[in-house]
Design an enzyme around this catalytic site. Structure first.
Site, PDB file in Angstrom:
ATOM      1  N   HIS A   1      -1.133  -1.897  11.623  1.00  0.00           N
ATOM      2  CA  HIS A   1      -1.977  -3.015  11.166  1.00  0.00           C
ATOM      3  C   HIS A   1      -1.407  -4.320  11.709  1.00  0.00           C
ATOM      4  O   HIS A   1      -0.267  -4.681  11.441  1.00  0.00           O
ATOM      5  CB  HIS A   1      -2.018  -3.055   9.626  1.00  0.00           C
ATOM      6  CG  HIS A   1      -2.971  -2.064   9.042  1.00  0.00           C
ATOM      7  ND1 HIS A   1      -3.786  -2.376   7.994  1.00  0.00           N
ATOM      8  CD2 HIS A   1      -3.237  -0.773   9.372  1.00  0.00           C
ATOM      9  CE1 HIS A   1      -4.532  -1.317   7.693  1.00  0.00           C
ATOM     10  NE2 HIS A   1      -4.215  -0.326   8.521  1.00  0.00           N
TER      11      HIS A   1
ATOM     12  N   TYR B   1      -5.169  -8.798  -0.239  1.00  0.00           N
ATOM     13  CA  TYR B   1      -4.469  -9.299  -1.434  1.00  0.00           C
ATOM     14  C   TYR B   1      -5.402 -10.335  -2.052  1.00  0.00           C
ATOM     15  O   TYR B   1      -5.587 -11.409  -1.489  1.00  0.00           O
ATOM     16  CB  TYR B   1      -3.128  -9.928  -1.054  1.00  0.00           C
ATOM     17  CG  TYR B   1      -2.098  -8.923  -0.592  1.00  0.00           C
ATOM     18  CD1 TYR B   1      -2.105  -8.444   0.717  1.00  0.00           C
ATOM     19  CD2 TYR B   1      -1.125  -8.437  -1.461  1.00  0.00           C
ATOM     20  CE1 TYR B   1      -1.176  -7.512   1.146  1.00  0.00           C
ATOM     21  CE2 TYR B   1      -0.185  -7.498  -1.037  1.00  0.00           C
ATOM     22  CZ  TYR B   1      -0.222  -7.034   0.265  1.00  0.00           C
ATOM     23  OH  TYR B   1       0.696  -6.107   0.695  1.00  0.00           O
TER      24      TYR B   1
ATOM     25  N   PRO C   1       5.627  -4.837  -6.516  1.00  0.00           N
ATOM     26  CA  PRO C   1       5.049  -4.258  -5.279  1.00  0.00           C
ATOM     27  C   PRO C   1       4.254  -5.250  -4.427  1.00  0.00           C
ATOM     28  O   PRO C   1       3.816  -4.917  -3.338  1.00  0.00           O
ATOM     29  CB  PRO C   1       4.145  -3.140  -5.803  1.00  0.00           C
ATOM     30  CG  PRO C   1       3.878  -3.468  -7.210  1.00  0.00           C
ATOM     31  CD  PRO C   1       5.038  -4.266  -7.717  1.00  0.00           C
TER      32      PRO C   1
ATOM     33  N   LYS D   1       7.811  -4.439  -0.432  1.00  0.00           N
ATOM     34  CA  LYS D   1       9.203  -4.507   0.028  1.00  0.00           C
ATOM     35  C   LYS D   1      10.098  -3.403  -0.522  1.00  0.00           C
ATOM     36  O   LYS D   1      11.213  -3.232  -0.046  1.00  0.00           O
ATOM     37  CB  LYS D   1       9.808  -5.869  -0.343  1.00  0.00           C
ATOM     38  CG  LYS D   1       9.243  -7.038   0.466  1.00  0.00           C
ATOM     39  CD  LYS D   1       9.454  -6.852   1.931  1.00  0.00           C
ATOM     40  CE  LYS D   1       8.608  -7.791   2.769  1.00  0.00           C
ATOM     41  NZ  LYS D   1       8.468  -7.301   4.160  1.00  0.00           N
TER      42      LYS D   1
ATOM     43  N   TYR E   1       6.467 -10.811   5.677  1.00  0.00           N
ATOM     44  CA  TYR E   1       5.665  -9.626   5.377  1.00  0.00           C
ATOM     45  C   TYR E   1       6.015  -8.499   6.355  1.00  0.00           C
ATOM     46  O   TYR E   1       6.164  -7.345   5.951  1.00  0.00           O
ATOM     47  CB  TYR E   1       4.168  -9.960   5.458  1.00  0.00           C
ATOM     48  CG  TYR E   1       3.276  -8.866   4.910  1.00  0.00           C
ATOM     49  CD1 TYR E   1       2.671  -7.948   5.760  1.00  0.00           C
ATOM     50  CD2 TYR E   1       3.054  -8.747   3.544  1.00  0.00           C
ATOM     51  CE1 TYR E   1       1.866  -6.932   5.264  1.00  0.00           C
ATOM     52  CE2 TYR E   1       2.248  -7.739   3.029  1.00  0.00           C
ATOM     53  CZ  TYR E   1       1.660  -6.836   3.900  1.00  0.00           C
ATOM     54  OH  TYR E   1       0.867  -5.826   3.394  1.00  0.00           O
TER      55      TYR E   1
HETATM   56  C1  PHB Z   1       0.085   0.615  -1.211  1.00  0.00           C
HETATM   57  O1  PHB Z   1      -0.608   0.969  -0.231  1.00  0.00           O
HETATM   58  O2  PHB Z   1       0.358   1.385  -2.154  1.00  0.00           O
HETATM   59  C2  PHB Z   1       0.601  -0.810  -1.245  1.00  0.00           C
HETATM   60  C3  PHB Z   1       0.389  -1.624  -0.137  1.00  0.00           C
HETATM   61  C4  PHB Z   1       0.859  -2.935  -0.153  1.00  0.00           C
HETATM   62  C5  PHB Z   1       1.541  -3.402  -1.277  1.00  0.00           C
HETATM   63  C6  PHB Z   1       1.764  -2.562  -2.385  1.00  0.00           C
HETATM   64  C7  PHB Z   1       1.290  -1.265  -2.368  1.00  0.00           C
HETATM   65  O3  PHB Z   1       1.991  -4.697  -1.288  1.00  0.00           O
END
Ligand code: PHB
Ligand code: APR
Length: 397
Positions: free
Chosen positions: A75, A203, A295, A299, A388
């Protein structure tokens, strides 16, 4: 009691322990993993799915990257949305880097398979694992398996046993300092065999609270919504989840949502935690054993990889060059990168989530202004993007 010996004893067969064990083996360093539960139980834990390239490079060096490189998706961008305003962060343009979307359970399964293929020993269902004499040059671990008591003698112990493990408890209270922040909400996650709502992760922060649209593949979606700490999974039927999740997605993608039955649904609490130091004599805390992040910044696994990278370099120098003085570098190097990752995860969590009455209207205006400031300028977007995708791993002195 039966006595055995290895060079590096690893407690825990999660991602940290498995990655470290494969890398040490690549350098001819003998290691044994002691795991409390079964391998199937380890694989039954649903976890995140965004891998930094630094982590991916280690998995390739460990020889377990075939599926990740075949099935994982690179990505180059990630979307942030504020109610219906969408901002795309082009990671590739901003950092010349990217992330790989591939399930943590999948990478754990791949590393387990590679470890088994190489005939490396993992003792599953090892009970009452206890480190001893970690300050001495002859540390050892005792454990029980199938009714027999064992003593595993070793040179070093890697505590890869997660937040609830035994390793961190081995460091005396008057030696360690623990920093913790518990957030007033959890993440309700749902997995479904449906086409993801959007090609990139989203997000989303809204007046209703935070949501995240992620995925495991183009046919398996992974979605989250922020929920109050007192909520339980039973409070959230699939229909109720889908209705709320759709409301929190930006208008530009909302109608792309394909719903379906949940194949997994759970609530994870959110906290930031760090233990200092991460080393006590010949015991090293690795991954969740030493630190936990919310989450939000994806990280958790990637900070575990950062620890593994440092300990791997140290163990290689110890056994290949006979230089034991470098082991003191572990904690300072690991903590520098961990504190950065913990700060980024805390900052993004603070900006994107609804803290209810813990924040007044002024605070909320500051949040909105800050995240829009960072996303409205290339410099600001670069600050988010470079953290990120993950900062570089630090080398030994
Ligand atoms: C996930 O795909 O479970 C996931 C992706 C990004 C995050 C947290 C969880 O920041
Ligand atoms: N004895 C033996 N094994 C133990 C003990 C013990 N006393 N206590 C815990 N374990 C095992 C657990 O059963 C688990 O399999 O240690 C392992 C720790 O694995 P994780 O908790 O996954 O931690 P880590 O390997 O550091 O991975 C960190 O995975 O948990 C996610 O969110 C976390 O993404 C992060 C990454």
């Amino acid at each position: 009691m039966q006595t055995r010996k290895t060079q590096v004893a690893i407690i825990g067969a999660g991602p940290s322990g498995l990655l470290l064990g494969l890398l040490l083996d690549k350098q001819g360093i003998d290691n044994v993993i002691l795991e409390r539960v079964t391998g199937d139980y380890v694989l039954g834990r649903i976890r995140a799915g965004v891998l930094e390239q630094g982590f991916a490079k280690l998995v390739r060096e460990a020889g377990a990257a075939e599926n990740m490189d075949t099935l994982g998706e690179v990505h180059d961008s990630v979307m942030f949305s504020f109610n219906d305003e969408e901002v795309m962060l082009n990671l590739k343009e901003l950092t010349d880097d990217s992330v790989i979307v591939y399930g943590q359970v999948d990478i754990t399964r791949d590393m387990m398979a590679e470890r088994e293929k190489r005939g490396l020993e993992t003792v599953y269902e090892a009970n009452d694992v206890q480190p001893h004499d970690v300050k001495s040059d002859n540390p050892y671990i005792t454990y029980e398996k199938d009714g027999f008591e064992y003593r595993l003698e070793c040179d070093y112990i890697a505590g890869c046993d997660g937040f609830h493990g035994v390793s961190r408890q081995t460091i005396p209270d008057d030696v360690k300092t623990e920093y913790e922040k518990v957030y007033p909400f959890g993440w309700l996650g749902l997995m479904s065999d449906t086409k993801p709502i959007n090609p990139e992760l989203i997000y989303a922060t809204t007046d209703r609270g935070f949501a995240l649209a992620s995925m495991r593949s183009q046919t398996r979606s992974r979605y989250y919504i922020q929920v109050p700490l007192e909520d339980t999974v039973e409070d959230w039927s699939d229909d109720k989840f889908w209705a709320e999740f759709k409301k929190r997605m930006p208008a530009g993608v909302r109608d792309n949502l394909i719903t379906g039955p949940s194949i997994e649904k759970s609530i994870v609490p959110t906290r930031s935690f760090i233990c200092e130091p991460l080393q006590y004599g010949n015991l090293f805390l690795v991954g969740d054993a030493g630190h936990i992040v919310p989450p939000t910044g994806a990280k958790g696994l990637n900070l575990a990889a950062s620890d593994v990278s440092t300990l791997y370099k140290i163990m290689t120098r110890v056994y290949k060059e006979g230089d034991k003085t470098c082991i003191e570098q572990y904690s300072p190097i690991a903590l520098r990168r961990i504190w950065n990752g913990v700060r980024f995860s805390w900052w993004l969590t603070d900006l994107l989530h609804d803290f209810g009455d813990q924040k007044d209207e002024f605070d909320k205006k500051m949040e909105t202004s800050e995240i829009q400031y960072f996303l409205s300028s290339e410099e600001g977007r670069k600050v988010i993007a470079e953290q990120y995708v993950g900062l570089a791993f630090e080398d030994l002195k």
